[in-house]
Write a protein that holds these residues in place. Structure first.
Motif, PDB file in Angstrom:
ATOM      1  N   THR A 136      19.874  25.033  96.251  1.00 51.02           N
ATOM      2  CA  THR A 136      20.271  26.383  97.317  1.00 51.02           C
ATOM      3  C   THR A 136      20.177  27.594  96.382  1.00 51.02           C
ATOM      4  OG1 THR A 136      22.123  26.380  98.197  1.00 51.02           O
ATOM      5  CG2 THR A 136      21.243  25.059  99.682  1.00 51.02           C
ATOM      6  N   ASP A 137      20.234  27.508  95.505  1.00 53.39           N
ATOM      7  CA  ASP A 137      20.402  28.932  94.995  1.00 53.39           C
ATOM      8  C   ASP A 137      18.714  28.837  94.065  1.00 53.39           C
ATOM      9  OD1 ASP A 137      20.747  31.045  93.723  1.00 53.39           O
ATOM     10  OD2 ASP A 137      22.644  30.832  92.984  1.00 53.39           O
ATOM     11  N   HIS A 138      18.053  29.079  94.940  1.00 47.07           N
ATOM     12  CA  HIS A 138      16.607  29.497  93.968  1.00 47.07           C
ATOM     13  C   HIS A 138      16.057  30.652  92.704  1.00 47.07           C
ATOM     14  CE1 HIS A 138      15.499  26.431  97.701  1.00 47.07           C
ATOM     15  NE2 HIS A 138      16.006  26.917  98.201  1.00 47.07           N
ATOM     16  N   GLU A 139      16.961  31.499  93.031  1.00 47.96           N
ATOM     17  CA  GLU A 139      16.803  32.575  92.005  1.00 47.96           C
ATOM     18  C   GLU A 139      17.151  31.611  91.173  1.00 47.96           C
ATOM     19  OE1 GLU A 139      17.852  36.495  90.197  1.00 47.96           O
ATOM     20  OE2 GLU A 139      19.725  35.378  91.918  1.00 47.96           O
ATOM     21  N   LEU A 140      18.802  31.717  91.016  1.00 47.73           N
ATOM     22  CA  LEU A 140      19.495  31.408  89.948  1.00 47.73           C
ATOM     23  C   LEU A 140      19.047  29.872  89.004  1.00 47.73           C
ATOM     24  CD1 LEU A 140      21.632  31.487  88.289  1.00 47.73           C
ATOM     25  CD2 LEU A 140      23.002  31.159  89.631  1.00 47.73           C
ATOM     26  N   PHE A 141      18.615  29.088  89.706  1.00 43.91           N
ATOM     27  CA  PHE A 141      17.682  27.676  89.407  1.00 43.91           C
ATOM     28  C   PHE A 141      16.314  27.436  89.949  1.00 43.91           C
ATOM     29  CE2 PHE A 141      22.760  27.351  90.258  1.00 43.91           C
ATOM     30  CZ  PHE A 141      22.786  26.994  88.440  1.00 43.91           C
ATOM     31  N   ALA A 142      15.259  27.810  89.655  1.00 38.35           N
ATOM     32  CA  ALA A 142      14.568  28.072  89.783  1.00 38.35           C
ATOM     33  C   ALA A 142      13.670  26.743  89.353  1.00 38.35           C
ATOM     34  CB  ALA A 142      13.627  28.831  89.520  1.00 38.35           C
ATOM     35  N   PRO A 143      12.426  26.440  90.072  1.00 34.30           N
ATOM     36  CA  PRO A 143      12.059  25.354  89.877  1.00 34.30           C
ATOM     37  C   PRO A 143      11.820  25.261  88.691  1.00 34.30           C
ATOM     38  CG  PRO A 143      11.311  25.664  92.218  1.00 34.30           C
ATOM     39  CD  PRO A 143      12.977  26.887  91.289  1.00 34.30           C
ATOM     40  N   GLY A 144      11.241  24.028  87.684  1.00 31.10           N
ATOM     41  CA  GLY A 144      11.561  24.634  86.041  1.00 31.10           C
ATOM     42  C   GLY A 144      10.115  24.659  85.919  1.00 31.10           C
ATOM     43  N   ASP A 145      10.100  23.901  84.208  1.00 28.27           N
ATOM     44  CA  ASP A 145       8.855  24.094  83.380  1.00 28.27           C
ATOM     45  C   ASP A 145       7.676  22.539  83.389  1.00 28.27           C
ATOM     46  OD1 ASP A 145       9.135  25.243  80.706  1.00 28.27           O
ATOM     47  OD2 ASP A 145       9.224  23.389  81.637  1.00 28.27           O
ATOM     48  N   ALA A 146       8.820  21.990  83.573  1.00 26.99           N
ATOM     49  CA  ALA A 146       7.932  20.303  83.555  1.00 26.99           C
ATOM     50  C   ALA A 146       7.080  20.192  84.452  1.00 26.99           C
ATOM     51  CB  ALA A 146       8.931  19.276  83.324  1.00 26.99           C
ATOM     52  N   ALA A 147       6.691  21.062  85.640  1.00 26.34           N
ATOM     53  CA  ALA A 147       5.716  20.505  86.536  1.00 26.34           C
ATOM     54  C   ALA A 147       3.860  20.416  85.805  1.00 26.34           C
ATOM     55  CB  ALA A 147       5.429  21.315  87.428  1.00 26.34           C
ATOM     56  N   ASP A 148       4.227  21.011  84.967  1.00 24.94           N
ATOM     57  CA  ASP A 148       2.900  21.484  84.318  1.00 24.94           C
ATOM     58  C   ASP A 148       1.988  20.557  84.123  1.00 24.94           C
ATOM     59  OD1 ASP A 148       2.463  22.804  80.867  1.00 24.94           O
ATOM     60  OD2 ASP A 148       4.210  21.241  82.112  1.00 24.94           O
ATOM     61  N   LEU A 149       3.704  19.350  83.200  1.00 21.26           N
ATOM     62  CA  LEU A 149       2.767  17.939  83.258  1.00 21.26           C
ATOM     63  C   LEU A 149       2.062  16.908  83.634  1.00 21.26           C
ATOM     64  CD1 LEU A 149       4.981  16.234  80.764  1.00 21.26           C
ATOM     65  CD2 LEU A 149       6.695  15.488  82.235  1.00 21.26           C
ATOM     66  N   LEU A 150       2.145  17.608  85.078  1.00 20.71           N
ATOM     67  CA  LEU A 150       1.892  16.285  86.252  1.00 20.71           C
ATOM     68  C   LEU A 150       0.561  17.080  87.001  1.00 20.71           C
ATOM     69  CD1 LEU A 150       4.380  15.998  88.884  1.00 20.71           C
ATOM     70  CD2 LEU A 150       3.815  14.497  87.320  1.00 20.71           C
ATOM     71  N   GLU A 151      -0.202  18.063  86.247  1.00 21.28           N
ATOM     72  CA  GLU A 151      -1.219  18.590  86.706  1.00 21.28           C
ATOM     73  C   GLU A 151      -2.628  17.596  86.148  1.00 21.28           C
ATOM     74  OE1 GLU A 151      -1.753  23.074  85.676  1.00 21.28           O
ATOM     75  OE2 GLU A 151      -3.594  22.778  85.735  1.00 21.28           O
ATOM     76  N   PRO A 152      -2.536  17.510  85.473  1.00 25.59           N
ATOM     77  CA  PRO A 152      -3.602  16.285  84.550  1.00 25.59           C
ATOM     78  C   PRO A 152      -4.127  15.577  85.955  1.00 25.59           C
ATOM     79  CG  PRO A 152      -2.065  16.640  83.010  1.00 25.59           C
ATOM     80  CD  PRO A 152      -1.670  17.355  84.061  1.00 25.59           C
ATOM     81  N   LEU A 153      -2.563  15.296  86.742  1.00 23.75           N
ATOM     82  CA  LEU A 153      -2.519  13.733  87.610  1.00 23.75           C
ATOM     83  C   LEU A 153      -3.293  14.211  88.663  1.00 23.75           C
ATOM     84  CD1 LEU A 153       0.218  11.472  87.922  1.00 23.75           C
ATOM     85  CD2 LEU A 153      -2.224  10.840  87.028  1.00 23.75           C
ATOM     86  N   VAL A 154      -2.377  15.883  89.405  1.00 22.31           N
ATOM     87  CA  VAL A 154      -2.923  16.333  90.692  1.00 22.31           C
ATOM     88  C   VAL A 154      -3.837  17.467  90.859  1.00 22.31           C
ATOM     89  CG1 VAL A 154      -0.900  14.600  91.527  1.00 22.31           C
ATOM     90  CG2 VAL A 154      -1.002  16.682  90.321  1.00 22.31           C
ATOM     91  N   GLY A 155      -4.124  17.942  89.457  1.00 23.14           N
ATOM     92  CA  GLY A 155      -4.438  19.087  90.123  1.00 23.14           C
ATOM     93  C   GLY A 155      -3.267  20.320  89.917  1.00 23.14           C
ATOM     94  N   GLN A 156      -4.174  21.294  89.676  1.00 22.84           N
ATOM     95  CA  GLN A 156      -2.992  22.830  89.566  1.00 22.84           C
ATOM     96  C   GLN A 156      -2.534  22.979  90.925  1.00 22.84           C
ATOM     97  OE1 GLN A 156      -5.283  26.754  89.001  1.00 22.84           O
ATOM     98  NE2 GLN A 156      -6.793  25.508  88.662  1.00 22.84           N
ATOM     99  N   TYR A 157      -3.295  22.774  92.617  1.00 29.07           N
ATOM    100  CA  TYR A 157      -3.330  23.512  93.776  1.00 29.07           C
ATOM    101  C   TYR A 157      -1.810  22.354  94.374  1.00 29.07           C
ATOM    102  CZ  TYR A 157      -7.078  25.944  92.581  1.00 29.07           C
ATOM    103  OH  TYR A 157      -8.094  27.036  92.381  1.00 29.07           O
ATOM    104  N   SER A 158      -1.484  21.294  93.156  1.00 31.44           N
ATOM    105  CA  SER A 158      -0.358  20.700  94.551  1.00 31.44           C
ATOM    106  C   SER A 158       0.547  21.912  95.082  1.00 31.44           C
ATOM    107  CB  SER A 158      -0.309  19.098  94.075  1.00 31.44           C
ATOM    108  OG  SER A 158       1.184  18.753  94.567  1.00 31.44           O
ATOM    109  N   LEU A 159       1.240  21.329  96.394  1.00 34.26           N
ATOM    110  CA  LEU A 159       2.279  21.952  96.283  1.00 34.26           C
ATOM    111  C   LEU A 159       4.026  21.794  95.566  1.00 34.26           C
ATOM    112  CD1 LEU A 159       3.407  23.939  98.782  1.00 34.26           C
ATOM    113  CD2 LEU A 159       5.130  21.892 100.330  1.00 34.26           C
ATOM    114  N   ILE A 160       3.653  20.847  95.174  1.00 37.89           N
ATOM    115  CA  ILE A 160       4.803  19.879  93.956  1.00 37.89           C
ATOM    116  C   ILE A 160       4.912  20.887  92.482  1.00 37.89           C
ATOM    117  CG2 ILE A 160       5.384  18.875  92.280  1.00 37.89           C
ATOM    118  CD1 ILE A 160       3.944  16.243  94.203  1.00 37.89           C
ATOM    119  N   LEU A 161       3.078  21.921  92.177  1.00 41.37           N
ATOM    120  CA  LEU A 161       3.107  22.748  90.975  1.00 41.37           C
ATOM    121  C   LEU A 161       3.746  24.139  91.787  1.00 41.37           C
ATOM    122  CD1 LEU A 161       0.772  21.200  89.318  1.00 41.37           C
ATOM    123  CD2 LEU A 161       2.963  20.133  89.823  1.00 41.37           C
ATOM    124  N   THR A 162       3.112  24.617  92.934  1.00 48.84           N
ATOM    125  CA  THR A 162       2.939  25.708  93.488  1.00 48.84           C
ATOM    126  C   THR A 162       4.178  26.819  93.145  1.00 48.84           C
ATOM    127  OG1 THR A 162       1.199  25.069  94.810  1.00 48.84           O
ATOM    128  CG2 THR A 162       2.099  27.111  95.583  1.00 48.84           C
TER     129      THR A 162
END
Ligand code: HEM
Length: 460
Positions: A87-113
């Motif tokens: 719940t503390d989105h400012e202190l614990f922000a979604p991390g940078d491992a998401a770019d790992l997925l870009e080759p699969l789903v593309g850059q615009y998926s909600l998961i990576l937004t």
């Protein structure tokens, strides 16, 4: 690999990435005395055992050493730290491992937004996933289950997970993509299967240079051509739908996305829609199949629970069914953690957490905490049925769908699928054990039964 790889990992952090900090016992929570290699091997061979060993000997916040992060990943594995991380989105922000997925789903998926676009896109994507909108799909999903039941009810031992994977993909193709024809669903199944199969997704872990398209046999080339084949199919679908005067009547997610727009009248581009759909396949298919497989496996190994559930369902009640599903996802969280990144030096349960480190809200270890869930390894659905006036456990003690701004948008769909599958299977057959209870294996973001959750279904 952790849930970093498919769920809820947006790229806020990629805008201004912090360096991945190196292991330093003064700046990190304690870790088990293992090298990174040994620790990674242990987590892969016995994930639940290894998490619980660390939790027991260190406490609710510990560092897991892994090969691909020099400092390791900080695990938050009790109710309060789970809440903080989610719940503390400012202190614990979604991390940078998401770019790992870009080759699969593309850059615009909600998961990576990244936020704030995430908030805007999620608002546009959410309406067809609300409980009431999802309930309209009841009969369609029931029909798909009915068509596929003969492959499960063979009378011999069956690995449930592969069966459920086909079903959950068909549900997504129908509910999300709106594909009605069985032949066209076959085409999608084949094309998506070529992109999402584990042998291909392993390529995501290659270094970035190797993921560039260096010709059709290079890892980047393979991913690229397979993703483009999926995009071409989706593009055809979008064009057909845009040309269809009755498309506005349809209720599938694609139709809703085509008509969605924000307060400024801006909608989604075709490329955004295409990435969104691929992200939904990735997030919603293996996860739900894993939950179905574990639940039927647990019922096969707990005949007294199974019989009580059959009796309750036969009497027209769904109360015990809800408790059985909760207990299955407590005992084996299909997605075992949600990963964030500490945006500055902080503390969790009195342990130091350095800026830049990945922090996991660790559902599977937290949901096996004996202080919250007595006899945690036992399958006891009754623990979720609280008498009037009784004390309810904290909502943060059971979070298989995560929580906070990135809670699973497919939770109602997954819940409905589970309810329909269980009710239809148990109306016709009783799952019996086909061998020993299965150990757990890591597969991407999911903790799967090692032999697919085998069971034998005996006709009633
Ligand atoms: C039993 C099945 C499922 C489980 C256990 C599950 C679990 C989760 C979890 C834990 C998260 C949050 C991750 C985080 O906070 O970082 C999540 C996010 C998400 N899930 Fe699911 N999920 C399931 C099924 C589905 C389905 C059926 C769909 C859609 C078809 C779906 C789509 C998504 C999406 C798009 C997100 C990202 C939400 C966002 O970033 O705002 N999931 N899921």
């Amino acid at each position: 690999m952790t849930a970093a790889a498919t769920h809820g990992l947006a790229r806020e952090a990629m805008v201004r990435p912090l360096p991945d900090p190196k292991w330093d016992p003064k700046r990190f929570p304690p870790a088990l005395h293992r090298t990174r290699l040994v620790s990674t091997l242990k987590v892969n061979s016995d994930p639940v055992g290894e998490f619980l060993r660390a939790r027991r000997s260190i406490g609710p916040v510990f560092t897991l050493k892994v090969l691909n992060h020099p400092g390791g990943i900080v695990m938050a594995a009790d109710v309060e730290t789970n809440r903080q991380v989610l719940t503390d989105h400012e202190l614990f922000a979604p991390g940078d491992a998401a770019d790992l997925l870009e080759p699969l789903v593309g850059q615009y998926s909600l998961i990576l937004t990244p936020a704030p676009k995430h908030t805007r896109n999620r608002k546009l994507l959410m309406p067809p996933f609300h409980g009431q909108a999802i309930a309209k799909w009841n009969d369609t999903i029931a029909e798909l289950v009915e068509q596929q039941l003969p492959d499960l009810l063979t009378g011999g031992p069956v690995a449930v997970r592969p069966w459920a994977q086909r079903l959950t993909l068909d549900v997504i193709l129908r509910v999300v993509f709106g594909i009605e024809s069985a032949e066209r669903r076959d085409l999608y199944r084949r094309t998506l299967g070529r992109l999402m199969k584990p042998r291909v997704s392993v390529l995501l872990f290659f270094p970035s240079w190797a993921k560039r398209d260096l010709g059709r046999f290079s890892p980047g080339g393979v991913l690229d051509s397979r993703r483009k084949a999926v995009d071409a199919l989706i593009q055809e679908e979008i064009a057909t739908r845009r040309a269809d005067p009755d498309a506005g009547e349809k209720q599938d997610v694609l139709s809703v996305l085509l008509g969605a727009h924000d307060e400024d009248g801006v909608g989604f581009s075709d490329a955004e829609i295409s990435d969104e759909l691929k992200g939904l396949v990735l997030a919603g298919h293996e996860t739900t199949a894993t939950a179905i497989a574990w639940t039927l496996h647990f019922l096969a190994h707990n005949p007294e629970v199974r019989d009580k559930l059959v009796e309750d369902l036969d009497a027209g009640s769904k109360d015990y069914l809800g408790a059985v599903i909760k207990e299955s996802m407590r005992l084996r969280a299909p997605v075992f953690d949600a990963i964030r990144m500490a945006t500055r030096d902080t503390e969790l349960a009195g342990q130091p957490v350095p800026a830049g480190v990945l922090v996991a809200a660790h559902f599977s270890a937290m949901q096996l905490d004996p202080e919250v869930w007595p006899e945690p390894e036992k399958f006891i659905p009754e623990r979720h049925i609280v008498e009037e006036g009784g004390e309810k456990p904290s909502p943060w003690a059971l979070t298989p769908f995560g929580g906070g701004a990135r809670r699973c948008i497919g939770a109602s769909l997954a819940q409905l699928e589970l309810e329909i599958v269980l009710a239809q299977v148990l109306a016709r057959a009783l799952p019996e054990a086909a061998g020993e209870p299965e150990d757990t294996r890591l597969l991407g973001v999911t903790l799967i039964p090692v032999h697919g959750g085998r069971a034998t279904f005996l006709p009633r």
